[in-house]
Design an enzyme around this catalytic site. Structure first.
Site, PDB file in Angstrom:
ATOM      1  N   LYS A 158      -0.527  -7.642   0.031  1.00 50.98           N
ATOM      2  CA  LYS A 158       0.932  -7.612  -0.131  1.00 50.98           C
ATOM      3  C   LYS A 158       1.370  -8.979  -0.653  1.00 50.98           C
ATOM      4  O   LYS A 158       1.710  -9.884   0.128  1.00 50.98           O
ATOM      5  CB  LYS A 158       1.612  -7.297   1.216  1.00 50.98           C
ATOM      6  CG  LYS A 158       1.651  -5.813   1.519  1.00 50.98           C
ATOM      7  CD  LYS A 158       2.370  -5.501   2.818  1.00 50.98           C
ATOM      8  CE  LYS A 158       3.880  -5.451   2.694  1.00 50.98           C
ATOM      9  NZ  LYS A 158       4.409  -4.275   2.005  1.00 50.98           N
TER      10      LYS A 158
HETATM   11  N1  PMP Z   1       2.129   0.874  -0.276  1.00 48.23           N
HETATM   12  C1  PMP Z   1       2.891  -0.198  -0.550  1.00 48.23           C
HETATM   13  C2  PMP Z   1       2.938  -0.684  -1.941  1.00 48.23           C
HETATM   14  C3  PMP Z   1       3.616  -0.830   0.471  1.00 48.23           C
HETATM   15  O1  PMP Z   1       4.372  -1.888   0.203  1.00 48.23           O
HETATM   16  C4  PMP Z   1       3.558  -0.307   1.780  1.00 48.23           C
HETATM   17  C5  PMP Z   1       4.361  -0.940   2.884  1.00 48.23           C
HETATM   18  N2  PMP Z   1       3.663  -1.979   3.495  1.00 48.23           N
HETATM   19  C6  PMP Z   1       2.739   0.810   2.019  1.00 48.23           C
HETATM   20  C7  PMP Z   1       2.040   1.377   0.966  1.00 48.23           C
HETATM   21  C8  PMP Z   1       2.588   1.384   3.405  1.00 48.23           C
HETATM   22  O2  PMP Z   1       1.858   0.497   4.204  1.00 48.23           O
HETATM   23  P1  PMP Z   1       2.073   0.412   5.775  1.00 48.23           P
HETATM   24  O3  PMP Z   1       1.893   1.779   6.308  1.00 48.23           O
HETATM   25  O4  PMP Z   1       1.037  -0.528   6.243  1.00 48.23           O
HETATM   26  O5  PMP Z   1       3.460  -0.088   6.000  1.00 48.23           O
END
Ligand code: PMP
Length: 315
Positions: A158
């Protein structure tokens, strides 16, 4: 006034400003997370708990390693900081945004490597896509913006700058009257939403793109895969499969839903004007959604290991 944690101390949100010359503001090398705390209806007197906090902080650390910035705090310190900031704001339910950026107060070029700052910002966000979205489902647009390939993009991390295409795709979808955008990779496989992973159900098989696709390996995705594998029989699923998703597979699914810390488990009822399944939250989605809320609210004791109880606010 929201109190945030910044570089080791609590302080008011308004007072915390990166400088206008912050390296991350100009070039995008920084990392962040999204974490949620939920009120528990059972357990220790209904107090709140943070969902999968260790996993989120590990991903933050790995995101930082990928772009070779060293977080100046340990995982244990950041964990304590998350709990501290929730207590300081008297939140039992909240969205938490840990973010790390580089700034030394001077305008510097690409090659400079200024010190890393970390903030943890709490917010009272409710359902990211709205309560109605959780019940009735959302309308998605397949965006022309691509999810970057592994040659130029760190899909597992991220990283702030990697969100440009996601932001533009999301804004484009909202302008066009949709609720969310879905993004494909350069080969045309559908990867995920702008901040959510994607699942579909077709002919009794639950499918989501594999971890080596250009997806963020979401913590909610992992939660849902775990729940689905545990309850495969109850869900009447023949199989739970990680597989690349073509657009025709997606558009002819019986059910589609998105998962994410912010979006939780959100059904998709329409994509590009095409109705998905019966155009409503499907039966597998409904059960997985309620299992998910049971887990985060401490109603499924077998997964209480994913919950970090909140510490009481200092008196
Ligand atoms: N894909 C992206 C691009 C994201 O930013 C997120 C949010 N973090 C997710 C998927 C989902 O990830 P998570 O379930 O860990 O929040």
């Amino acid at each position: 006034m929201t109190t945030i944690w910044i570089d080791g101390a609590l302080g008011p949100l308004d007072a915390a400003r990166p400088s206008a010359v912050a390296h991350t503001l100009h070039y995008g090398v920084g990392v962040f997370e999204g974490v949620r705390a939920y009120a528990r209806e059972q357990g220790a007197d209904g107090e709140g708990a943070v969902f999968r906090l260790d996993d989120h902080l590990l991903r933050l650390d790995r995101s930082a390693r990928v772009c070779s910035i060293a977080l100046p705090f340990t995982q244990a310190e950041l964990k304590a900081a998350c709990l501290e900031v929730l207590a300081a704001n008297d939140f039992t339910e909240a969205y938490l945004r840990p973010v790390a950026w580089q700034d030394d107060g001077t305008l510097s070029g690409l090659g400079s490597d200024p010190p890393v700052h970390v903030a943890i910002i709490p917010s009272a966000w409710g359902a990211y896509l709205g309560d109605e979205a959780l019940a009735k489902g959302i309308r998605c647009k397949l965006s022309a913006f691509r999810r970057g390939g592994h040659g130029s993009f760190f899909a597992r991390a991220k990283i702030n700058g990697q969100y440009v295409a996601s932001v533009l795709a999301k804004r484009e979808a909202l302008r066009a009257g949709y609720d969310e955008a879905l993004m494909c990779d350069d080969a045309g496989f559908v990867c995920e939403g702008t901040g959510e992973n994607m699942f579909l159900v077709r002919d009794g098989v639950l499918i989501t793109p594999p971890e080596d696709a250009s997806i963020l390996p979401g913590i909610t995705r992992d939660t849902v895969l775990t729940l689905a594998r545990d309850a495969q029989e109850q869900l009447a699923l023949r199989e739970v499969r990680e597989q690349r998703v073509t657009r025709d597979l997606l558009l002819t699914a019986d059910e589609v839903f998105l998962t994410g810390t912010a979006a939780e488990v959100t059904p998709v009822r329409e994509i590009d004007g095409i109705t998905i399944g019966a155009g409503a939250r499907g039966p597998v989605t409904a059960v997985l959604q309620s299992m998910f809320f049971d887990v985060v609210r401490g109603r499924r004791a077998m997964h209480d290991g994913w919950l970090t109880p909140l510490s009481p606010a200092p008196q």
